[in-house]
Enzyme design. Structure first.
Site, PDB file in Angstrom:
ATOM      1  N   CYS A  98      -0.968  -4.484 -10.545  1.00  0.00           N
ATOM      2  CA  CYS A  98      -0.236  -4.496  -9.280  1.00  0.00           C
ATOM      3  C   CYS A  98      -1.239  -4.156  -8.192  1.00  0.00           C
ATOM      4  O   CYS A  98      -1.817  -3.064  -8.207  1.00  0.00           O
ATOM      5  CB  CYS A  98       0.890  -3.464  -9.321  1.00  0.00           C
ATOM      6  N   TYR A 127       7.059  -2.537  -4.940  1.00  0.00           N
ATOM      7  CA  TYR A 127       6.272  -1.415  -4.429  1.00  0.00           C
ATOM      8  C   TYR A 127       5.713  -1.708  -3.038  1.00  0.00           C
ATOM      9  O   TYR A 127       5.453  -0.799  -2.262  1.00  0.00           O
ATOM     10  CB  TYR A 127       5.073  -1.148  -5.351  1.00  0.00           C
ATOM     11  N   CYS A 149      -1.004 -10.264  -4.679  1.00  0.00           N
ATOM     12  CA  CYS A 149       0.133  -9.652  -5.370  1.00  0.00           C
ATOM     13  C   CYS A 149       0.300 -10.397  -6.676  1.00  0.00           C
ATOM     14  O   CYS A 149       0.290 -11.634  -6.700  1.00  0.00           O
ATOM     15  CB  CYS A 149       1.402  -9.756  -4.516  1.00  0.00           C
ATOM     16  N   ASP A 177       3.356  -3.003 -13.840  1.00  0.00           N
ATOM     17  CA  ASP A 177       3.524  -3.532 -12.489  1.00  0.00           C
ATOM     18  C   ASP A 177       4.851  -3.011 -11.956  1.00  0.00           C
ATOM     19  O   ASP A 177       5.671  -2.459 -12.707  1.00  0.00           O
ATOM     20  CB  ASP A 177       3.519  -5.069 -12.514  1.00  0.00           C
ATOM     21  N   HIS A 189       2.754 -10.962  -8.435  1.00  0.00           N
ATOM     22  CA  HIS A 189       3.935 -11.819  -8.530  1.00  0.00           C
ATOM     23  C   HIS A 189       3.611 -13.265  -8.137  1.00  0.00           C
ATOM     24  O   HIS A 189       4.204 -14.209  -8.670  1.00  0.00           O
ATOM     25  CB  HIS A 189       5.048 -11.302  -7.607  1.00  0.00           C
TER      26      HIS A 189
END
Length: 259
Positions: A75, A44, A185, A12, A187
């Site tokens: 990712c 990114y 995403c 990622d 995250h």
């Protein structure tokens, strides 16, 4: 080492893919994993597609040097921007990517779906095609979240700033009857509790991780690469920001999550 015994590479732009890794490690408990976080170049999602392609290819080259048997792009941005190019550049290596789980939310009958993702993910053709396909049937709210992934890179110390950012981002949709949140995403699953709290209503979260895990298992079986026994499965962490503190953060998030 035979081919089956080799590790699976997962990468990622930073810590986010660790949320994907957690699910893959549970679904494929006999496998060894190497996680590479490109934290020095995170996030990114606010770079150009061409920049992401270059960075993702560098990471895959790093993982190939570790003799991995497959690579998972954990990712959403890198999957959307670089997966096709990575497959072309590494034709003998199985490469899979995470996709925004909008279809899963639609299939579950959700009617008011919030899609949270990086600006780049929401701007690319892959997501726009999905939006055009399902946007006439359901109310779909596309919410670009610039800076959010970068804040999550800071770990628990950044929680106050994350709460402030979420309050600002979700203000535009808080009055809508949201019943599903697609986390576009990797995250974002680390802060699902905060998102639910900020929305103030019951919602179901969709990540696409289970579908990715099933696809990975299928791809490994097809190639006779699936490991069926392993007395001591391992997870190893690597980072382009190769510091003890960064690797300790990876370990902490893998063990506990941020929430």
């Amino acid at each position: 080492m035979n081919e089956q015994e080799k590790a699976i590479g997962v990468f990622d732009s930073g810590v986010g893919g660790i949320s994907t890794l957690q699910v893959l490690a549970k679904m494929l408990p006999q496998e060894n994993f190497i996680f590479y976080g490109d934290s020095a170049n995170a996030p990114y999602g606010e770079k150009s597609g061409a920049e992401v392609q270059v960075l993702a290819n560098e990471v895959v080259t790093q993982l190939q040097a570790q003799a991995v048997k497959a690579v998972v792009i954990a990712c959403n941005t890198a999957t959307s921007a670089a997966k096709t190019e990575l497959i072309a550049q590494h034709p003998t290596l199985p490469i899979l990517g995470i996709e925004p789980a909008l279809k899963a939310a639609v299939d579950a009958g959700k009617q008011h779906i919030l899609v949270m993702a990086t600006p780049l993910t929401l701007s690319l053709a892959k997501y726009k095609t999905q939006l055009a396909k399902w946007g006439q049937q359901q109310a779909i709210y596309s919410l670009p979240c610039p800076g959010l992934a970068d804040l999550i890179e800071g770990g628990a110390a950044a929680l106050p700033q994350i709460k402030v950012a979420l309050n600002r981002l979700l203000a535009t949709v808080r009055q809508q009857p949201i019943d599903a949140v697609v986390l576009g995403c990797t995250h974002y699953p680390f802060i699902t509790d905060l998102i639910r709290e900020q929305l103030g209503q019951p919602v179901t979260f969709y990540t696409g991780y289970e579908g990715l895990g099933r696809n990975l298992q299928h791809q490994l079986q097809q190639r006779n690469l699936l490991r069926t026994t392993n007395a001591h499965p391992t997870v190893r962490f690597m980072s382009s920001r190769d510091t003890p503190a960064e690797l300790a953060l990876y370990q902490q998030l893998f063990a506990q999550g941020l929430k």
